[in-house]
Scaffold this motif. Structure first.
Motif, PDB file in Angstrom:
ATOM      1  N   ASP A   1      -0.342   0.645  11.022  1.00 21.66           N
ATOM      2  CA  ASP A   1      -0.950  -0.733  10.428  1.00 21.66           C
ATOM      3  C   ASP A   1      -2.363  -0.485  10.584  1.00 21.66           C
ATOM      4  OD1 ASP A   1       1.700  -1.763  10.167  1.00 21.66           O
ATOM      5  OD2 ASP A   1       1.546  -2.760  12.002  1.00 21.66           O
TER       6      ASP A   1
ATOM      7  N   GLU B   1       1.399  -1.673   7.528  1.00 22.22           N
ATOM      8  CA  GLU B   1       0.835  -2.683   6.837  1.00 22.22           C
ATOM      9  C   GLU B   1      -0.752  -2.758   6.888  1.00 22.22           C
ATOM     10  OE1 GLU B   1       1.958  -5.384   5.310  1.00 22.22           O
ATOM     11  OE2 GLU B   1       4.105  -5.416   5.907  1.00 22.22           O
ATOM     12  N   ASN B   2      -1.210  -3.450   5.772  1.00 23.59           N
ATOM     13  CA  ASN B   2      -2.784  -3.471   5.500  1.00 23.59           C
ATOM     14  C   ASN B   2      -3.512  -1.925   5.334  1.00 23.59           C
ATOM     15  OD1 ASN B   2      -5.047  -4.920   4.889  1.00 23.59           O
ATOM     16  ND2 ASN B   2      -5.645  -5.126   7.211  1.00 23.59           N
TER      17      ASN B   2
ATOM     18  N   ARG C   1       5.182   2.069  -4.837  1.00 23.09           N
ATOM     19  CA  ARG C   1       6.565   1.650  -4.365  1.00 23.09           C
ATOM     20  C   ARG C   1       7.706   2.617  -4.926  1.00 23.09           C
ATOM     21  NH1 ARG C   1       6.175  -2.420  -0.578  1.00 23.09           N
ATOM     22  NH2 ARG C   1       4.453  -3.761  -0.611  1.00 23.09           N
TER      23      ARG C   1
ATOM     24  N   GLY D   1       3.895  -1.231   3.553  1.00 24.53           N
ATOM     25  CA  GLY D   1       3.617  -2.409   3.935  1.00 24.53           C
ATOM     26  C   GLY D   1       3.564  -3.383   2.556  1.00 24.53           C
ATOM     27  N   ARG D   2       3.637  -4.634   2.892  1.00 23.79           N
ATOM     28  CA  ARG D   2       3.350  -5.551   1.690  1.00 23.79           C
ATOM     29  C   ARG D   2       1.875  -5.589   1.236  1.00 23.79           C
ATOM     30  NH1 ARG D   2       4.797 -10.752   4.937  1.00 23.79           N
ATOM     31  NH2 ARG D   2       3.813  -9.490   6.544  1.00 23.79           N
ATOM     32  N   LYS D   3       0.935  -5.263   2.004  1.00 23.60           N
ATOM     33  CA  LYS D   3      -0.437  -5.388   1.562  1.00 23.60           C
ATOM     34  C   LYS D   3      -1.066  -3.883   1.757  1.00 23.60           C
ATOM     35  CE  LYS D   3      -4.921  -7.720   2.558  1.00 23.60           C
ATOM     36  NZ  LYS D   3      -5.733  -8.631   3.233  1.00 23.60           N
ATOM     37  N   TYR D   4      -1.651  -3.355   0.432  1.00 17.25           N
ATOM     38  CA  TYR D   4      -2.296  -2.029   0.846  1.00 17.25           C
ATOM     39  C   TYR D   4      -3.120  -1.961  -0.602  1.00 17.25           C
ATOM     40  CZ  TYR D   4       1.590  -1.104  -2.933  1.00 17.25           C
ATOM     41  OH  TYR D   4       2.330  -1.117  -3.950  1.00 17.25           O
TER      42      TYR D   4
ATOM     43  N   LYS E   1       8.127   4.436   2.371  1.00 18.24           N
ATOM     44  CA  LYS E   1       7.971   3.046   2.673  1.00 18.24           C
ATOM     45  C   LYS E   1       6.400   2.443   2.999  1.00 18.24           C
ATOM     46  CE  LYS E   1       9.554  -0.025   6.355  1.00 18.24           C
ATOM     47  NZ  LYS E   1      10.285  -0.452   7.553  1.00 18.24           N
TER      48      LYS E   1
END
Length: 203
Positions: free
Chosen positions: A97, A77-78, A49, A56-59, A54
């Motif tokens: 995603d 995401e993901n 990060r 997503g929250r889950k990676y 940019k």
């Protein structure tokens, strides 16, 4: 026009300028730090990060990883990447995603002129000789899987739900929902319910 603005405008740019070296240096240092950390270290994944455009929250990145700029890459995401991801994000790279990368995937959003003098002898007003480049964006849709050793070149769009077979070199767009493979990579057929592996679920 700055050198970074030249990249985004599709113009020749000089990757050796201090302006661009400073942007890349942060990503290079943080990738080096990431690669030296234990995969169970809770501080490892958050490092991404600090240099990515940019995400997503889950990676998850298995590592090692190498991003050239980092800030030019935008991931949904993901996201999952296996070993040895290389991202030459001179131009911007957009990833949707639920995207999966196998080992040794390379995204190459940069290029050099074919004429040797244009690559190495472009003189700037201050007298220095450029290592000139130009760059085109890469777009990877949601639910895409790039298998092991896939190389994606600049200017390519891979449509949603596509799968690119191992060892492929993607030089042109791949339509959504297609299985594609080869050097150069070509669409082979649509992915259908006949490809389901649900029968392999253990009872």
């Amino acid at each position: 026009m700055t050198e970074e603005e030249k990249i985004f405008a599709g113009k020749l740019f000089d990757a050796r300028t201090q302006e661009l070296r400073d942007i890349k240096h942060k990503a290079h240092l943080l990738c080096q730090k990431f690669n030296g950390m234990d995969e169970y270290d809770p501080a490892r994944l958050p490092l991404v990060r600090e240099f990515i455009g940019k995400i997503g929250r889950k990676y998850y990145f298995q590592g090692p990883i190498q991003f050239n700029y980092g800030v030019h890459t935008f991931i949904g995401e993901n996201f999952f990447s296996n070993f040895n991801l290389t991202v030459m994000d001179d131009a911007r790279i957009y990833i949707g995603d639920n995207v999966m990368f196998g080992p040794n995937v390379s995204l190459m959003a940069t290029d050099h002129p074919l004429i040797a003098q244009e690559r190495t002898q472009m003189r700037y007003p201050d007298g220095h000789v450029s290592m000139s480049e130009f760059a085109k964006e890469i777009h990877i849709g949601s639910n895409v899987w790039l298998a092991a050793n896939v190389v994606v070149l600049g200017g390519v769009t891979i449509g949603e739900g596509a799968v690119v077979g191992a060892g492929s070199v993607v030089t042109r767009d791949i339509p959504a929902g297609y299985l594609a493979a080869g050097v150069p990579c070509r669409p082979l057929r649509q992915i259908t319910e006949a490809d389901s592996k649900m029968h392999l679920l253990a009872e």
